[in-house]
Design an enzyme around this catalytic site. Structure first.
Site, mmCIF file in Angstrom:
data_model
loop_
_atom_site.group_PDB
_atom_site.id
_atom_site.type_symbol
_atom_site.label_atom_id
_atom_site.label_comp_id
_atom_site.label_asym_id
_atom_site.label_seq_id
_atom_site.Cartn_x
_atom_site.Cartn_y
_atom_site.Cartn_z
ATOM 1 N N ARG A 189 4.954 -8.629 4.912
ATOM 2 C CA ARG A 189 3.982 -7.352 4.869
ATOM 3 C C ARG A 189 2.831 -7.547 3.982
ATOM 4 O O ARG A 189 3.000 -7.943 2.813
ATOM 5 C CB ARG A 189 4.868 -6.220 4.567
ATOM 6 C CG ARG A 189 6.075 -5.908 5.513
ATOM 7 C CD ARG A 189 6.991 -4.997 4.866
ATOM 8 N NE ARG A 189 8.130 -4.716 5.680
ATOM 9 C CZ ARG A 189 9.489 -4.051 5.333
ATOM 10 N NH1 ARG A 189 9.213 -3.802 4.203
ATOM 11 N NH2 ARG A 189 10.319 -3.996 6.038
ATOM 12 N N ASP B 292 -0.337 -5.268 1.677
ATOM 13 C CA ASP B 292 -0.369 -3.918 1.168
ATOM 14 C C ASP B 292 -1.863 -3.485 1.594
ATOM 15 O O ASP B 292 -2.622 -4.248 2.267
ATOM 16 C CB ASP B 292 -0.398 -3.886 -0.142
ATOM 17 C CG ASP B 292 0.928 -4.006 -0.860
ATOM 18 O OD1 ASP B 292 1.743 -3.848 -0.185
ATOM 19 O OD2 ASP B 292 1.108 -4.654 -2.115
ATOM 20 N N ARG C 83 -0.538 -10.608 -7.071
ATOM 21 C CA ARG C 83 -1.657 -9.799 -7.755
ATOM 22 C C ARG C 83 -1.303 -9.618 -9.256
ATOM 23 O O ARG C 83 -1.964 -9.632 -10.225
ATOM 24 C CB ARG C 83 -1.644 -8.423 -7.033
ATOM 25 C CG ARG C 83 -2.416 -8.293 -5.888
ATOM 26 C CD ARG C 83 -2.300 -7.169 -5.048
ATOM 27 N NE ARG C 83 -2.923 -5.898 -5.976
ATOM 28 C CZ ARG C 83 -2.755 -4.611 -5.279
ATOM 29 N NH1 ARG C 83 -1.941 -4.552 -4.174
ATOM 30 N NH2 ARG C 83 -3.158 -3.562 -6.118
#
Length: 263
Positions: free
Chosen positions: A50, A52, A201
């Site tokens: 997945r 974001d 990140r």
């Protein structure tokens, strides 16, 4: 029933991530709507990883089951006819069973590669908005690469894990972190067996802290070992993050394209 795998590429700027949402403004919802229009049947997809909101994919892999008889290239051209310009099916492949084992886009994956594109210049570039992160302070690649070595191997990555992460274990195997400068662009390449929510990140943000001279490379080692999310840097912007490749056992014979050459 046949199991079909698709290679999907998308610009995540205008989408609320991969996973289906009630408002339908996600990549999965849009892809499944296109699949339904092409096949005239409801088709549920499963992805390799997945992403974001705002995160892009150079090669997301999904699978679905169907009893329809279509040429593989028909799945490419037919589904793309119903997709917006920001999403495209790049390839399709029927995946045969291997004995009692069935291919699964997520669980059959052996590694995942992310790339982060960072614009390092005193002034932001509107042409890179949504496509690259931006840091105006000078960054030293050698210092960041030195810090990154502490993350290679099998570690508990709790310090780089989002609070809402649903992974069963924070222990992951980091195979590689490579940082390259190409003019004013820095390309971070991270390859691991799997990633936690926001892990890339959070790592990139922490490497930037080191690269700007605010922390020494050894600081990243202490953050990792401390297993405390509050000690690492804040989650960096999603703009420059790309899901670049999903690795599988060659026995599945998936038609991987060459790793996309970011600038």
């Amino acid at each position: 029933m046949k199991r079909i795998a698709l290679g999907i590429q998308y610009d995540g700027t205008s989408w609320r991530g991969w996973q289906t949402q009630p408002d339908g403004k996600t990549v999965q919802d849009t892809l499944e709507t296109a699949l339904k229009k092409f096949s005239l049947a409801d088709i549920a997809t499963t992805c390799a990883g997945r992403t974001d909101a705002g995160v892009h994919a150079l090669e997301q892999v999904v699978h679905f089951d169907t009893d329809l008889d279509r040429d593989m290239f028909s799945w490419v051209r037919g589904v793309n006819a119903f997709l917006p310009a920001s999403i495209a099916v790049r390839w399709a492949c029927e995946v045969a069973r291997d004995g009692n084992e069935q291919f699964h886009a997520r669980f059959s994956a052996t590694a995942r590669t992310y790339r982060y594109l960072l614009y390092n210049h005193p002034v932001r570039s509107p042409l890179l908005s949504g496509k690259a992160g931006w840091v105006f302070r000078p960054l030293t690649v050698e210092t960041m690469q030195s810090a990154a070595t502490y993350l290679i191997g099998v570690h508990d990555f709790t310090a780089f894990r989002a609070a809402e992460c649903q992974a069963k274990s924070p222990v992951k195997t980091m195979h590689e972190i490579r940082i390259e400068r190409r003019g004013d662009l820095l390309v971070f390449t991270l390859r691991a067996n799997a990633f936690l929510h926001h892990m890339v990140r959070n790592i990139v943000g922490s490497l930037i802290v080191v690269g700007s001279g605010n922390k020494q490379p050894e600081w990243l080692k202490s953050v990792l070992e401390g297993k405390d999310r509050s000690r690492a840097a804040p989650t960096f912007m999603p703009d420059g993050l790309y899901l670049a490749r999903i690795d599988y056992d060659p026995k599945w014979k998936l038609p991987h394209e060459p790793l996309f050459p970011l600038p």
